[in-house]
Design a protein around this motif. Structure first.
Motif, PDB file in Angstrom:
ATOM      1  N   UNK A  10       0.842  -1.191   0.000  1.00  0.00           N
ATOM      2  CA  UNK A  10       0.000   0.000   0.000  1.00  0.00           C
ATOM      3  C   UNK A  10       0.879   1.243   0.000  1.00  0.00           C
ATOM      4  N   UNK A  11       0.628   2.131  -0.931  1.00  0.00           N
ATOM      5  CA  UNK A  11       1.393   3.377  -1.043  1.00  0.00           C
ATOM      6  C   UNK A  11       0.587   4.568  -0.525  1.00  0.00           C
ATOM      7  N   UNK A  12      -0.751   4.497  -0.653  1.00  0.00           N
ATOM      8  CA  UNK A  12      -1.592   5.603  -0.218  1.00  0.00           C
ATOM      9  C   UNK A  12      -3.018   5.093  -0.009  1.00  0.00           C
ATOM     10  N   UNK A  13      -3.656   5.593   1.043  1.00  0.00           N
ATOM     11  CA  UNK A  13      -5.072   5.311   1.264  1.00  0.00           C
ATOM     12  C   UNK A  13      -5.658   6.552   1.912  1.00  0.00           C
ATOM     13  N   UNK A  14      -6.704   7.110   1.315  1.00  0.00           N
ATOM     14  CA  UNK A  14      -7.334   8.292   1.903  1.00  0.00           C
ATOM     15  C   UNK A  14      -8.812   8.334   1.572  1.00  0.00           C
ATOM     16  N   UNK A  15      -9.548   9.011   2.457  1.00  0.00           N
ATOM     17  CA  UNK A  15     -10.988   9.234   2.276  1.00  0.00           C
ATOM     18  C   UNK A  15     -11.209  10.735   2.414  1.00  0.00           C
ATOM     19  N   UNK A  16     -11.863  11.326   1.414  1.00  0.00           N
ATOM     20  CA  UNK A  16     -12.082  12.769   1.417  1.00  0.00           C
ATOM     21  C   UNK A  16     -13.541  13.071   1.073  1.00  0.00           C
ATOM     22  N   UNK A  55      -3.986   3.243  -3.309  1.00  0.00           N
ATOM     23  CA  UNK A  55      -2.904   3.017  -4.272  1.00  0.00           C
ATOM     24  C   UNK A  55      -1.928   1.996  -3.714  1.00  0.00           C
ATOM     25  N   UNK A  56      -1.526   1.054  -4.567  1.00  0.00           N
ATOM     26  CA  UNK A  56      -0.499   0.086  -4.196  1.00  0.00           C
ATOM     27  C   UNK A  56       0.696   0.246  -5.132  1.00  0.00           C
ATOM     28  N   UNK A  57       1.876   0.016  -4.580  1.00  0.00           N
ATOM     29  CA  UNK A  57       3.101   0.027  -5.387  1.00  0.00           C
ATOM     30  C   UNK A  57       3.455  -1.430  -5.680  1.00  0.00           C
ATOM     31  N   UNK A  58       3.586  -1.730  -6.966  1.00  0.00           N
ATOM     32  CA  UNK A  58       3.854  -3.096  -7.398  1.00  0.00           C
ATOM     33  C   UNK A  58       5.289  -3.177  -7.910  1.00  0.00           C
ATOM     34  N   UNK A  59       6.010  -4.168  -7.431  1.00  0.00           N
ATOM     35  CA  UNK A  59       7.341  -4.452  -7.936  1.00  0.00           C
ATOM     36  C   UNK A  59       7.200  -5.581  -8.948  1.00  0.00           C
ATOM     37  N   UNK A  60       7.579  -5.305 -10.181  1.00  0.00           N
ATOM     38  CA  UNK A  60       7.481  -6.283 -11.269  1.00  0.00           C
ATOM     39  C   UNK A  60       8.882  -6.790 -11.560  1.00  0.00           C
ATOM     40  N   UNK A  61       9.124  -8.052 -11.265  1.00  0.00           N
ATOM     41  CA  UNK A  61      10.467  -8.624 -11.426  1.00  0.00           C
ATOM     42  C   UNK A  61      10.689  -9.216 -12.821  1.00  0.00           C
ATOM     43  N   UNK A  62       9.630  -9.353 -13.583  1.00  0.00           N
ATOM     44  CA  UNK A  62       9.732  -9.780 -14.986  1.00  0.00           C
ATOM     45  C   UNK A  62       9.241  -8.607 -15.832  1.00  0.00           C
ATOM     46  N   UNK A  63      10.154  -7.711 -16.197  1.00  0.00           N
ATOM     47  CA  UNK A  63       9.723  -6.461 -16.820  1.00  0.00           C
ATOM     48  C   UNK A  63       9.077  -6.639 -18.189  1.00  0.00           C
ATOM     49  N   UNK A  64       9.259  -7.793 -18.791  1.00  0.00           N
ATOM     50  CA  UNK A  64       8.573  -8.042 -20.063  1.00  0.00           C
ATOM     51  C   UNK A  64       7.063  -8.164 -19.877  1.00  0.00           C
ATOM     52  N   UNK A  65       6.614  -8.309 -18.623  1.00  0.00           N
ATOM     53  CA  UNK A  65       5.188  -8.453 -18.329  1.00  0.00           C
ATOM     54  C   UNK A  65       4.511  -7.141 -17.925  1.00  0.00           C
ATOM     55  N   UNK A  66       5.231  -6.031 -17.993  1.00  0.00           N
ATOM     56  CA  UNK A  66       4.667  -4.756 -17.540  1.00  0.00           C
ATOM     57  C   UNK A  66       3.370  -4.425 -18.277  1.00  0.00           C
ATOM     58  N   UNK A  67       3.353  -4.554 -19.594  1.00  0.00           N
ATOM     59  CA  UNK A  67       2.145  -4.258 -20.369  1.00  0.00           C
ATOM     60  C   UNK A  67       0.980  -5.143 -19.985  1.00  0.00           C
ATOM     61  N   UNK A  68       1.230  -6.435 -19.810  1.00  0.00           N
ATOM     62  CA  UNK A  68       0.173  -7.369 -19.395  1.00  0.00           C
ATOM     63  C   UNK A  68      -0.379  -6.997 -18.026  1.00  0.00           C
ATOM     64  N   UNK A  69       0.510  -6.616 -17.121  1.00  0.00           N
ATOM     65  CA  UNK A  69       0.086  -6.258 -15.760  1.00  0.00           C
ATOM     66  C   UNK A  69      -0.767  -5.001 -15.774  1.00  0.00           C
TER      67      UNK A  69
END
Length: 192
Positions: free
Chosen positions: A104-110, A130-144
């Motif tokens: 989790x990178x950010x969570x807010x209610x406004x 918002x979540x921060x995702x670490x992608x260790x197979x960068x060829x999959x970035x588009x699919x993700x």
């Protein structure tokens, strides 16, 4: 990805005390660079800057994926947001993203307020998750990215590429920077 990362390190090499390499040099009377152990510490000091570059291919990517919802009720906004983000995370895990690589990178209610016509009117509650995702197979970035959108993510930003282990690359760039600084020092010593 075919994108390259340029790792550029600026190293300050102080002739007199070379902190990084653990060696020291002075400009002697014979215009040669000599060790500090053979010179008096009251000598003039020459400062030289070296630069080293290493170009590498990235092996890791970071993506910020967010879900934003707006509802009349704060609890409903949170529930809808949670349900959507749960689907997004489940999809990411099914694609091989490890749970430790989703944070989790950010969570807010406004409150969403309309101030038109000199009146204050509550439109509802906006939830950002918002979540921060670490992608260790960068060829999959588009699919993700496609998968996250298909499951309801509506904010994707901050895509960046990097190298998982920077220590070896840093060492290589540092060696080049020190060699560059030494070469400059030798030229300056000959001209001094």
């Amino acid at each position: 990805m075919s994108k390259k990362i340029l790792v550029s390190i600026l190293s300050i090499v102080v002739i007199g005390v070379l902190l990084i390499a653990g060696a020291t040099f002075f400009v002697g009377d014979d215009n040669m660079v000599t060790s500090a152990s053979s010179r008096d510490s009251r000598e003039n000091v020459l400062v030289v800057y070296g630069e080293g570059e290493v170009t590498i291919k990235p092996d890791i990517a970071y993506i910020n994926v967010g879900v934003e919802t707006l509802e009349d009720d704060a609890k409903k906004a949170q529930d809808v947001n949670k349900a959507t983000m749960t689907k997004v995370i489940a999809k990411l895990k099914s694609m091989g993203i490890d749970e430790k690589d989703i944070k989790t990178a950010n969570y807010s209610v406004e409150q969403e307020i309309d101030y038109s016509n000199n009146k204050r009117r509550l439109l509802g509650y906006r939830v950002y998750n918002t979540v921060k995702i670490t992608v260790r197979e960068i060829d999959k970035v588009g699919e993700i990215l496609n998968a996250a959108y298909s499951e309801g993510a509506n904010n994707i930003y901050g895509i960046s590429f990097d190298v998982a282990d920077r220590s070896e690359i840093y060492r290589q760039a540092l060696e080049k920077a020190i060699d560059d600084a030494k070469g400059k020092a030798e030229v300056m010593a000959k001209q001094a």
